[in-house]
Motif scaffolding. Sequence first.
Motif, PDB file in Angstrom:
ATOM      1  N   ILE A 108      98.885  25.882 -13.077  1.00 55.62           N
ATOM      2  CA  ILE A 108      99.175  27.246 -13.539  1.00 55.62           C
ATOM      3  C   ILE A 108     100.632  27.254 -13.979  1.00 55.62           C
ATOM      4  O   ILE A 108     101.536  27.112 -13.155  1.00 55.62           O
ATOM      5  CB  ILE A 108      98.953  28.279 -12.411  1.00 55.62           C
ATOM      6  CG1 ILE A 108      97.568  28.103 -11.778  1.00 55.62           C
ATOM      7  CG2 ILE A 108      99.137  29.695 -12.944  1.00 55.62           C
ATOM      8  CD1 ILE A 108      97.408  28.809 -10.435  1.00 55.62           C
ATOM      9  N   PHE A 109     100.846  27.372 -15.272  1.00 64.34           N
ATOM     10  CA  PHE A 109     102.202  27.232 -15.810  1.00 64.34           C
ATOM     11  C   PHE A 109     103.008  28.507 -15.625  1.00 64.34           C
ATOM     12  O   PHE A 109     102.469  29.612 -15.623  1.00 64.34           O
ATOM     13  CB  PHE A 109     102.141  26.902 -17.307  1.00 64.34           C
ATOM     14  CG  PHE A 109     101.626  25.534 -17.579  1.00 64.34           C
ATOM     15  CD1 PHE A 109     102.486  24.448 -17.621  1.00 64.34           C
ATOM     16  CD2 PHE A 109     100.280  25.314 -17.768  1.00 64.34           C
ATOM     17  CE1 PHE A 109     102.006  23.169 -17.860  1.00 64.34           C
ATOM     18  CE2 PHE A 109      99.786  24.036 -18.010  1.00 64.34           C
ATOM     19  CZ  PHE A 109     100.655  22.969 -18.057  1.00 64.34           C
ATOM     20  N   GLN A 110     104.334  28.306 -15.538  1.00 57.85           N
ATOM     21  CA  GLN A 110     105.260  29.431 -15.418  1.00 57.85           C
ATOM     22  C   GLN A 110     105.105  30.324 -16.666  1.00 57.85           C
ATOM     23  O   GLN A 110     105.249  31.527 -16.592  1.00 57.85           O
ATOM     24  CB  GLN A 110     106.698  28.886 -15.309  1.00 57.85           C
ATOM     25  CG  GLN A 110     107.687  29.861 -14.700  1.00 57.85           C
ATOM     26  CD  GLN A 110     108.974  29.198 -14.226  1.00 57.85           C
ATOM     27  OE1 GLN A 110     109.168  27.995 -14.359  1.00 57.85           O
ATOM     28  NE2 GLN A 110     109.875  29.984 -13.655  1.00 57.85           N
ATOM     29  N   ALA A 111     104.811  29.710 -17.824  1.00 58.33           N
ATOM     30  CA  ALA A 111     104.683  30.476 -19.070  1.00 58.33           C
ATOM     31  C   ALA A 111     103.236  30.515 -19.561  1.00 58.33           C
ATOM     32  O   ALA A 111     102.970  30.504 -20.760  1.00 58.33           O
ATOM     33  CB  ALA A 111     105.590  29.872 -20.136  1.00 58.33           C
ATOM     34  N   TYR A 112     102.283  30.553 -18.642  1.00 60.88           N
ATOM     35  CA  TYR A 112     100.834  30.691 -18.878  1.00 60.88           C
ATOM     36  C   TYR A 112     100.196  29.575 -19.721  1.00 60.88           C
ATOM     37  O   TYR A 112      99.171  29.029 -19.360  1.00 60.88           O
ATOM     38  CB  TYR A 112     100.444  32.029 -19.535  1.00 60.88           C
ATOM     39  CG  TYR A 112     101.209  33.228 -19.086  1.00 60.88           C
ATOM     40  CD1 TYR A 112     101.487  33.437 -17.743  1.00 60.88           C
ATOM     41  CD2 TYR A 112     101.659  34.168 -19.999  1.00 60.88           C
ATOM     42  CE1 TYR A 112     102.185  34.544 -17.318  1.00 60.88           C
ATOM     43  CE2 TYR A 112     102.357  35.291 -19.583  1.00 60.88           C
ATOM     44  CZ  TYR A 112     102.624  35.460 -18.252  1.00 60.88           C
ATOM     45  OH  TYR A 112     103.325  36.543 -17.856  1.00 60.88           O
ATOM     46  N   ASN A 113     100.803  29.273 -20.915  1.00 60.24           N
ATOM     47  CA  ASN A 113     100.219  28.266 -21.816  1.00 60.24           C
ATOM     48  C   ASN A 113      98.756  28.532 -22.172  1.00 60.24           C
ATOM     49  O   ASN A 113      97.927  27.643 -22.082  1.00 60.24           O
ATOM     50  CB  ASN A 113     100.323  26.856 -21.206  1.00 60.24           C
ATOM     51  CG  ASN A 113     101.710  26.277 -21.379  1.00 60.24           C
ATOM     52  OD1 ASN A 113     102.637  27.007 -21.718  1.00 60.24           O
ATOM     53  ND2 ASN A 113     101.869  24.988 -21.183  1.00 60.24           N
ATOM     54  N   LEU A 114      98.459  29.744 -22.597  1.00 57.46           N
ATOM     55  CA  LEU A 114      97.097  30.042 -23.051  1.00 57.46           C
ATOM     56  C   LEU A 114      97.000  29.750 -24.540  1.00 57.46           C
ATOM     57  O   LEU A 114      98.002  29.815 -25.255  1.00 57.46           O
ATOM     58  CB  LEU A 114      96.765  31.523 -22.808  1.00 57.46           C
ATOM     59  CG  LEU A 114      96.892  32.017 -21.364  1.00 57.46           C
ATOM     60  CD1 LEU A 114      96.532  33.491 -21.274  1.00 57.46           C
ATOM     61  CD2 LEU A 114      96.003  31.195 -20.443  1.00 57.46           C
ATOM     62  N   ILE A 124      89.633  30.250 -19.999  1.00 56.82           N
ATOM     63  CA  ILE A 124      89.334  29.891 -18.605  1.00 56.82           C
ATOM     64  C   ILE A 124      88.472  28.628 -18.534  1.00 56.82           C
ATOM     65  O   ILE A 124      88.684  27.760 -17.689  1.00 56.82           O
ATOM     66  CB  ILE A 124      88.626  31.071 -17.880  1.00 56.82           C
ATOM     67  CG1 ILE A 124      89.605  32.237 -17.707  1.00 56.82           C
ATOM     68  CG2 ILE A 124      88.065  30.638 -16.527  1.00 56.82           C
ATOM     69  CD1 ILE A 124      88.951  33.542 -17.272  1.00 56.82           C
ATOM     70  N   THR A 125      87.497  28.529 -19.437  1.00 57.27           N
ATOM     71  CA  THR A 125      86.569  27.391 -19.354  1.00 57.27           C
ATOM     72  C   THR A 125      87.009  26.207 -20.217  1.00 57.27           C
ATOM     73  O   THR A 125      86.323  25.184 -20.250  1.00 57.27           O
ATOM     74  CB  THR A 125      85.137  27.813 -19.769  1.00 57.27           C
ATOM     75  OG1 THR A 125      85.182  28.349 -21.089  1.00 57.27           O
ATOM     76  CG2 THR A 125      84.570  28.858 -18.828  1.00 57.27           C
ATOM     77  N   LEU A 126      88.171  26.340 -20.872  1.00 62.26           N
ATOM     78  CA  LEU A 126      88.608  25.270 -21.787  1.00 62.26           C
ATOM     79  C   LEU A 126      88.667  23.877 -21.136  1.00 62.26           C
ATOM     80  O   LEU A 126      88.125  22.919 -21.698  1.00 62.26           O
ATOM     81  CB  LEU A 126      89.969  25.634 -22.412  1.00 62.26           C
ATOM     82  CG  LEU A 126      90.516  24.621 -23.407  1.00 62.26           C
ATOM     83  CD1 LEU A 126      89.641  24.571 -24.661  1.00 62.26           C
ATOM     84  CD2 LEU A 126      91.955  24.970 -23.805  1.00 62.26           C
ATOM     85  N   PRO A 127      89.305  23.738 -19.950  1.00 59.53           N
ATOM     86  CA  PRO A 127      89.362  22.383 -19.361  1.00 59.53           C
ATOM     87  C   PRO A 127      87.968  21.810 -19.098  1.00 59.53           C
ATOM     88  O   PRO A 127      87.736  20.621 -19.294  1.00 59.53           O
ATOM     89  CB  PRO A 127      90.122  22.598 -18.043  1.00 59.53           C
ATOM     90  CG  PRO A 127      90.864  23.872 -18.222  1.00 59.53           C
ATOM     91  CD  PRO A 127      90.023  24.719 -19.129  1.00 59.53           C
ATOM     92  N   LEU A 128      87.041  22.676 -18.664  1.00 59.67           N
ATOM     93  CA  LEU A 128      85.667  22.221 -18.428  1.00 59.67           C
ATOM     94  C   LEU A 128      85.010  21.826 -19.741  1.00 59.67           C
ATOM     95  O   LEU A 128      84.336  20.801 -19.833  1.00 59.67           O
ATOM     96  CB  LEU A 128      84.850  23.349 -17.785  1.00 59.67           C
ATOM     97  CG  LEU A 128      85.160  23.651 -16.326  1.00 59.67           C
ATOM     98  CD1 LEU A 128      84.609  25.009 -15.935  1.00 59.67           C
ATOM     99  CD2 LEU A 128      84.572  22.568 -15.433  1.00 59.67           C
ATOM    100  N   VAL A 168      94.479  35.034 -16.258  1.00 56.63           N
ATOM    101  CA  VAL A 168      93.652  34.079 -17.004  1.00 56.63           C
ATOM    102  C   VAL A 168      94.092  32.650 -16.648  1.00 56.63           C
ATOM    103  O   VAL A 168      93.272  31.764 -16.405  1.00 56.63           O
ATOM    104  CB  VAL A 168      93.751  34.296 -18.535  1.00 56.63           C
ATOM    105  CG1 VAL A 168      93.006  33.195 -19.289  1.00 56.63           C
ATOM    106  CG2 VAL A 168      93.202  35.663 -18.927  1.00 56.63           C
ATOM    107  N   ALA A 169      95.412  32.459 -16.577  1.00 52.17           N
ATOM    108  CA  ALA A 169      95.938  31.124 -16.265  1.00 52.17           C
ATOM    109  C   ALA A 169      95.526  30.683 -14.856  1.00 52.17           C
ATOM    110  O   ALA A 169      95.204  29.516 -14.626  1.00 52.17           O
ATOM    111  CB  ALA A 169      97.461  31.115 -16.408  1.00 52.17           C
ATOM    112  N   ALA A 173      92.859  27.468 -13.862  1.00 53.05           N
ATOM    113  CA  ALA A 173      93.149  26.368 -12.937  1.00 53.05           C
ATOM    114  C   ALA A 173      92.073  26.245 -11.856  1.00 53.05           C
ATOM    115  O   ALA A 173      91.765  25.157 -11.391  1.00 53.05           O
ATOM    116  CB  ALA A 173      94.514  26.566 -12.299  1.00 53.05           C
ATOM    117  N   LEU A 174      91.503  27.396 -11.467  1.00 52.24           N
ATOM    118  CA  LEU A 174      90.522  27.379 -10.381  1.00 52.24           C
ATOM    119  C   LEU A 174      89.113  27.027 -10.845  1.00 52.24           C
ATOM    120  O   LEU A 174      88.290  26.563 -10.050  1.00 52.24           O
ATOM    121  CB  LEU A 174      90.467  28.761  -9.711  1.00 52.24           C
ATOM    122  CG  LEU A 174      91.626  29.097  -8.780  1.00 52.24           C
ATOM    123  CD1 LEU A 174      91.767  30.600  -8.625  1.00 52.24           C
ATOM    124  CD2 LEU A 174      91.395  28.454  -7.411  1.00 52.24           C
ATOM    125  N   ALA A 175      88.836  27.250 -12.142  1.00 51.10           N
ATOM    126  CA  ALA A 175      87.454  27.198 -12.641  1.00 51.10           C
ATOM    127  C   ALA A 175      86.750  25.883 -12.328  1.00 51.10           C
ATOM    128  O   ALA A 175      85.578  25.866 -11.982  1.00 51.10           O
ATOM    129  CB  ALA A 175      87.427  27.470 -14.133  1.00 51.10           C
TER     130      ALA A 175
END
Length: 263
Positions: A108-114, A124-128, A168-169, A173-175
């Motif tokens: 979870i980035f300090q600057a969200y990085n969405l 949310i599901t991008l890494p998956l 969202v960030a 990370a949790l997803a």
Amino acid sequence: MTTTYSSRVPAAAPAPAGVAAARATDLSKVYGQGETKVVALDAVSVEFQQAQFTAIMGPSGSGKSTLMHCMAGLDSVTGGSALIGDTELTKLKDKKLTQLRRDRIGFIFQAYNLLPTLNALENITLPLDIAGRKADKAWLDRVIETVGLSGRLKHRPSQLSGGQQQRVAVARALASRPEIIFGDEPTGNLDSRSGAEVLGFLRNSVRELGQTIVMVTHDPVAASYADRVVFLADGRIVDDLFGPTAESVLERMKSLDARVRTS
Ligand SMILES: Nc1ncnc2c1ncn2[C@@H]1O[C@H](COP(=O)(O)OP(=O)(O)OP(=O)(O)O)[C@@H](O)[C@H]1O
Ligand SMILES: [Mg+2]
């Protein structure tokens, strides 16, 4: 179903002799050289135990983000080693490191990085999606509900408030339920109620599901949700507190401040 999480759940017994989910040994990070040289990390050795919630605190510029970035394989190190489980990050080639970050680490980035072109759910599901994995629907629903995003899933980041983007960030990370989650002030932009909900959820994911979490925070109340607080100053670990309360964290911060002023 709405689950509310009380901040009064008794703290888990500290587990100093547990299994390390991540470990740094003599980790150093130096930026620049000559006049502009900054020693951001000065031979830091630390272990983060599995199924433990650790907070990292320290003044601005003390090296908190750098420590997390180096331990999550997001930044190179100048010296020493960083391990996730028993995988030594400094020895991995780019492709393996990218895979490890994708499959085993949530950040979870300090600057969200969405990503601005994706809506909240897609972020949310991008890494998956990148990993070609299917989300566990029940878990995803629970994460989304807890961070309070159910009504905003079709919105893009530019259509969300700062706090909503932060949520969202957190959900991203949790997803995928990674081995370890690093959060850089994950509740820094949330009002106290949303912050408490997210922190309660993080803590419960540690207690009930064995998730491992390392979180940077400036807030003693946020730190009190953790099982342990590690204090950094000038790129070194200067204190370590188990079973923290907001009061004991504040006391420690005050005595560290006094030590810095008199040294
Ligand atoms: N890319 C960089 N180039 C040069 N110096 C850097 C770089 N990134 C960080 N630093 C320096 O390294 C030190 C540690 O920075 P870091 O971002 O880890 O601090 P921090 O504890 O996370 O602070 P904050 O609470 O303000 O987020 C600071 O002195 C900072 O100026
Ligand atoms: Mg930082």
